[in-house]
Design a protein around this motif. Sequence first.
Motif, short mmCIF file in Angstrom:
data_model
loop_
_atom_site.label_atom_id
_atom_site.label_comp_id
_atom_site.label_asym_id
_atom_site.label_seq_id
_atom_site.Cartn_x
_atom_site.Cartn_y
_atom_site.Cartn_z
N SER A 7 0.83 -1.20 0.00
CA SER A 7 0.00 0.00 0.00
C SER A 7 0.87 1.25 0.00
O SER A 7 2.07 1.20 0.27
CB SER A 7 -0.91 0.01 1.23
N THR A 8 0.23 2.39 -0.28
CA THR A 8 0.90 3.69 -0.31
C THR A 8 0.20 4.62 0.67
O THR A 8 -1.03 4.66 0.69
CB THR A 8 0.83 4.29 -1.73
N LYS A 56 -3.57 4.03 -0.15
CA LYS A 56 -4.01 3.50 -1.43
C LYS A 56 -3.51 2.07 -1.51
O LYS A 56 -2.32 1.80 -1.38
CB LYS A 56 -3.45 4.32 -2.60
N CYS A 57 -4.45 1.13 -1.70
CA CYS A 57 -4.12 -0.29 -1.79
C CYS A 57 -3.44 -0.58 -3.13
O CYS A 57 -3.58 0.19 -4.09
CB CYS A 57 -5.40 -1.11 -1.63
N SER A 58 -2.76 -1.70 -3.22
CA SER A 58 -2.10 -2.08 -4.47
C SER A 58 -3.11 -2.31 -5.60
O SER A 58 -2.76 -2.21 -6.77
CB SER A 58 -1.23 -3.32 -4.25
N CYS A 59 -4.38 -2.59 -5.25
CA CYS A 59 -5.41 -2.79 -6.27
C CYS A 59 -5.97 -1.46 -6.78
O CYS A 59 -6.71 -1.44 -7.77
CB CYS A 59 -6.54 -3.65 -5.73
N PHE A 90 -8.37 3.49 1.21
CA PHE A 90 -8.97 3.05 2.47
C PHE A 90 -8.33 3.81 3.61
O PHE A 90 -7.30 4.43 3.45
CB PHE A 90 -8.82 1.52 2.66
N ASP A 91 -9.02 3.78 4.76
CA ASP A 91 -8.46 4.45 5.94
C ASP A 91 -8.40 3.48 7.11
O ASP A 91 -9.24 2.62 7.27
CB ASP A 91 -9.25 5.71 6.30
N LYS A 92 -7.35 3.60 7.88
CA LYS A 92 -7.11 2.79 9.08
C LYS A 92 -6.29 3.63 10.04
O LYS A 92 -5.56 4.51 9.64
CB LYS A 92 -6.27 1.55 8.75
N THR A 93 -6.40 3.32 11.32
CA THR A 93 -5.47 3.93 12.26
C THR A 93 -4.11 3.25 12.06
O THR A 93 -4.04 2.10 11.60
CB THR A 93 -5.93 3.74 13.72
N PHE A 94 -3.05 3.96 12.40
CA PHE A 94 -1.72 3.37 12.21
C PHE A 94 -1.53 2.16 13.12
O PHE A 94 -0.86 1.21 12.75
CB PHE A 94 -0.63 4.42 12.46
N PHE A 100 -3.00 -0.76 11.33
CA PHE A 100 -2.15 -1.05 10.17
C PHE A 100 -0.88 -1.76 10.60
O PHE A 100 -0.48 -2.76 10.03
CB PHE A 100 -1.81 0.26 9.45
N LYS A 101 -0.26 -1.27 11.66
CA LYS A 101 1.04 -1.79 12.11
C LYS A 101 0.90 -3.10 12.89
O LYS A 101 1.56 -4.08 12.58
CB LYS A 101 1.73 -0.73 12.98
N ASN A 102 0.04 -3.13 13.90
CA ASN A 102 0.00 -4.27 14.82
C ASN A 102 -0.92 -5.41 14.36
O ASN A 102 -0.66 -6.56 14.67
CB ASN A 102 -0.43 -3.81 16.20
N ASN A 103 -1.99 -5.09 13.68
CA ASN A 103 -2.97 -6.12 13.31
C ASN A 103 -2.83 -6.59 11.87
O ASN A 103 -3.68 -7.31 11.38
CB ASN A 103 -4.40 -5.60 13.54
N ASN A 104 -1.79 -6.14 11.20
CA ASN A 104 -1.54 -6.54 9.82
C ASN A 104 -2.74 -6.27 8.91
O ASN A 104 -3.03 -7.06 8.02
CB ASN A 104 -1.11 -8.01 9.74
N GLN A 105 -3.44 -5.18 9.12
CA GLN A 105 -4.54 -4.78 8.25
C GLN A 105 -3.97 -3.81 7.22
O GLN A 105 -4.20 -2.62 7.28
CB GLN A 105 -5.66 -4.14 9.07
N ARG A 106 -3.23 -4.35 6.27
CA ARG A 106 -2.44 -3.51 5.38
C ARG A 106 -3.00 -3.43 3.97
O ARG A 106 -2.31 -3.02 3.05
CB ARG A 106 -1.01 -4.02 5.35
#
Length: 69
Positions: free
Chosen positions: A20-21, A37-40, A44-48, A51-57
């Motif tokens: 992602s970017t 921005k996802c690779s597709c 999308f939006d997420k808290t850091f 993104f970092k700890n739960n691997n929701q990337r």
Amino acid sequence: MNKRWTISKINEFVEKNSDSTLLSTEFNGFSQKLFFKCSCGNNFDKTFTKFKNNNQRKCDVCQPPKTSR
């Protein structure tokens, strides 16, 4: 030792650890949602923290949310 995250350090983490970017230009704390921005191509939006700890990337299309128990 507590690591202070800045927007540049977060951007570096995103580049090294995901496809992602990071689109956000400011970081005001861990409760703030950041925009990615996802690779597709989806945004999308997420808290850091998520993104970092739960691997929701990835976006919800590429990585659907886990069903609750």
